[in-house]
Design an enzyme around this catalytic site. Sequence first.
Site, PDB file in Angstrom:
ATOM      1  N   ASP A   5       3.972   4.233  11.978  1.00 48.21           N
ATOM      2  CA  ASP A   5       4.922   4.840  11.035  1.00 48.21           C
ATOM      3  C   ASP A   5       6.356   4.541  11.412  1.00 48.21           C
ATOM      4  O   ASP A   5       7.265   4.905  10.669  1.00 48.21           O
ATOM      5  CB  ASP A   5       4.719   6.361  10.986  1.00 48.21           C
ATOM      6  CG  ASP A   5       3.697   6.738   9.937  1.00 48.21           C
ATOM      7  OD1 ASP A   5       3.316   5.864   9.142  1.00 48.21           O
ATOM      8  OD2 ASP A   5       3.287   7.907   9.920  1.00 48.21           O
ATOM      9  N   ASP A  19      -5.119   6.289   3.744  1.00 47.63           N
ATOM     10  CA  ASP A  19      -4.536   7.014   4.873  1.00 47.63           C
ATOM     11  C   ASP A  19      -5.541   8.002   5.481  1.00 47.63           C
ATOM     12  O   ASP A  19      -6.579   8.313   4.868  1.00 47.63           O
ATOM     13  CB  ASP A  19      -3.290   7.759   4.365  1.00 47.63           C
ATOM     14  CG  ASP A  19      -2.205   7.894   5.411  1.00 47.63           C
ATOM     15  OD1 ASP A  19      -2.521   7.801   6.608  1.00 47.63           O
ATOM     16  OD2 ASP A  19      -1.041   8.113   5.022  1.00 47.63           O
TER      17      ASP A  19
HETATM   18  C1  DGJ Z   1       1.330   8.590   6.887  1.00 42.55           C
HETATM   19  C2  DGJ Z   1       1.536   7.129   6.684  1.00 42.55           C
HETATM   20  O1  DGJ Z   1       1.444   6.461   7.897  1.00 42.55           O
HETATM   21  C3  DGJ Z   1       2.870   6.921   6.001  1.00 42.55           C
HETATM   22  O2  DGJ Z   1       3.147   5.554   5.882  1.00 42.55           O
HETATM   23  C4  DGJ Z   1       2.833   7.585   4.658  1.00 42.55           C
HETATM   24  O3  DGJ Z   1       1.897   6.937   3.831  1.00 42.55           O
HETATM   25  C5  DGJ Z   1       2.489   9.054   4.817  1.00 42.55           C
HETATM   26  N1  DGJ Z   1       1.312   9.257   5.618  1.00 42.55           N
HETATM   27  C6  DGJ Z   1       2.293   9.700   3.482  1.00 42.55           C
HETATM   28  O4  DGJ Z   1       1.892  10.997   3.595  1.00 42.55           O
END
Ligand code: DGJ
Length: 711
Positions: free
Chosen positions: A510, A446
């Site tokens: 997301d 991430d």
């Molecule tokens: C952002 C990501 O896009 C989510 O899927 C998740 O992993 C969160 N971060 C976790 O902090």
Amino acid sequence: MIPDSVHLCGGGVSVVLTPSPRAGPCLTYWGAALGPLDPSELAGLAELRRPGIPQSALDDPRYVSVLPTTGSGFTGTPAVEGWRPDGGSTAPSWTDWTADARGTQVVLGCHDVEAGLSARVELELTPTGVVRLRTTLTNTGPGDYVVNAVRTILPVDTAATELLDLTGRWCRERSPQRHRWQHGTWLRQTRHGRTGHDATLLMVAGTPGFSFSRGSVWGTHVAWSGDHTAYAERTPEGEVLLGGGELLGAGEVVLAGGGDYTTPWLVGVFADDGLDGLSARLHPWVRAAAPHPGGRRPVVLNTWEAAYFDQDQHRLTRLADAAADLGVERFVLDDGWFAGRRSDRAGLGDWIVDPDRYPEGLHPLVDHVVARGMEFGLWVEPEMVNVDSELARRHPDWLLRGRSRLPEEWRHQHVLDLQQPAAYAQVRDLLLGLLSEYPIRFLKWDHNRDLVDALHDGRPAVHGQTLAVYALMDELRSAHPQVEIESCASGGGRVDLEILTRTDRIWPSDTNDAVERQQIQRWTGLLVPPEMIGCHVGGPVAHTTGRTHRLRFRAATALLGHFGIEWDVSGLVPEESVELAAWVALHKQVRDLVCSGTVVHPEHPDPAVVVTGVVAPDRRRGVFVIAMVTATLTQAPTPVTLKGLDAEAAYTVRALGPVSDEPLIDLGTTWLDHGEVVVPGSVLMRSGLRLPATAPESAYVIEVLADSDLS
Ligand code: DGJ
């Protein structure tokens, strides 16, 4: 001047370089294959494209080389911009061109002795007809040369008078925008220190009215995961160009004598059958370049929307059991497993397992996951640090900053300066330690903030930070080649072809809201093959929008991607479990096709009807998801015509997927009630098939199978 013209031909595409008297080699043609051309025919092509000398212009014909600058009279955006602190020529005028052509690759070289610069342009045409080029600029002079920009260009046909590019934001990545292409420069720049939710992805120029199925289209992509620029330029002098490169900060790249700088690849793709034609050329090439070609795509369960930071070993074990019962093959433990991480305010940088939550480490959970026949995957965010972390307390000087105070916080976090060897070594060693201790097969990598006000050694840091991230991924991959990596950045903030040479899939957004996903996946898929796009079934109420969708719609929306689940499935009612397990099983039936097929987007006159299909290379099988994303304009959707099939083959047509949802409206009787129908591909592609009147936010999955393939 290069001695001869060069004709690269492959995958139904031709690229022709022709010499010019003073400017150097020019990309004279890029488009549909011209067929074999002997040297005299190539010379004829060049002759026919020789520019004249208009009034009020340079006294010699205006040629635009592969590397145009004002030094050769070019007044569009120059390919090279820079300066010397100790003075000297700033606009190179290239001479002594050389060309080394081998097969479908050519390397061009040139110098400007007076300016103290030389350049090397690498250009290649892939077997599927994708062209890519990049430039290396070398400072051959004695003093420093400050690089402001090195851009790479591809000329397109003047008939391309419309532009389409993508923009976006968190939870709405890759939104298309289009307009007429008139004189001037349509300039897109992203300064996020990562590819960006708003990244252009593809800058597409096309003939009027081009669509997924129609029109000649030329697209370019800048393969870079840091700040970058993409542009389309149409000049009053008649040049029509697509270009791009890295967006460098002031003084970010300074070449000492003998130093060099290489641009990202500019990837170009042409098709004369619309946007699907671009993807048909791009996807096989991207698949072949992937770290794990061949597309092994285990069904995923990711814990994020199921548990968030509320991680409890027993709860996760129950979740793993439920996942295994559904047919899940990879269990991914998301954010929240490491020391101090109870919320997004603390812990980033301390990549050791939280001893309070996991007193025996992750072993009991990992062992349980593996014993249930699943792979284990882990979330990490190696480039980031919370101020509330042991790392920040011990090494406050490792955090990227542009002044004495830290930059503005973003999700309460800062960026680790990976150009500091000790910082890089620490995060690398912690990750290597995790990969050695546990049988981790997948890292969700991430990157949850933009880089702002970031300096390293007093200079803008994004260029070096981006290269350091690549190096870190490369080191980990070479030590643990079996580990797959997902590129995630607050959803889809790092989607580009350079990161995809190191990662196996991207997390496009997301949002798991199926209405939003229909669009995000459709446009992400212009560049990224479907099996590299993470597509998860969320809970009934989408966490990012609050919309409620039935399982059929959510699952069908995820079906033709890298399928996963992001939902607390330990609490499902039996009917939900049965239906979800059936969708998992259906994905397993179609995933070989998803991993190897050609993506098509048959067009429908009603904007409510969104059709996505994947058709086998031999066209004997296709699976289509037909989604109604809003209420249809007409009482029932007008017939849906399919695409990409063999007009003469007889296909059996049938609906796939479990049917457990109660219809919300009277569906009437249609061919679906009679099971299968056999018709030739011509009927499916021209006359089409009608679907029942249906509620908005619903979907059908249709399979077509050439008759002889029926078992
Ligand atoms: C952002 C990501 O896009 C989510 O899927 C998740 O992993 C969160 N971060 C976790 O902090």
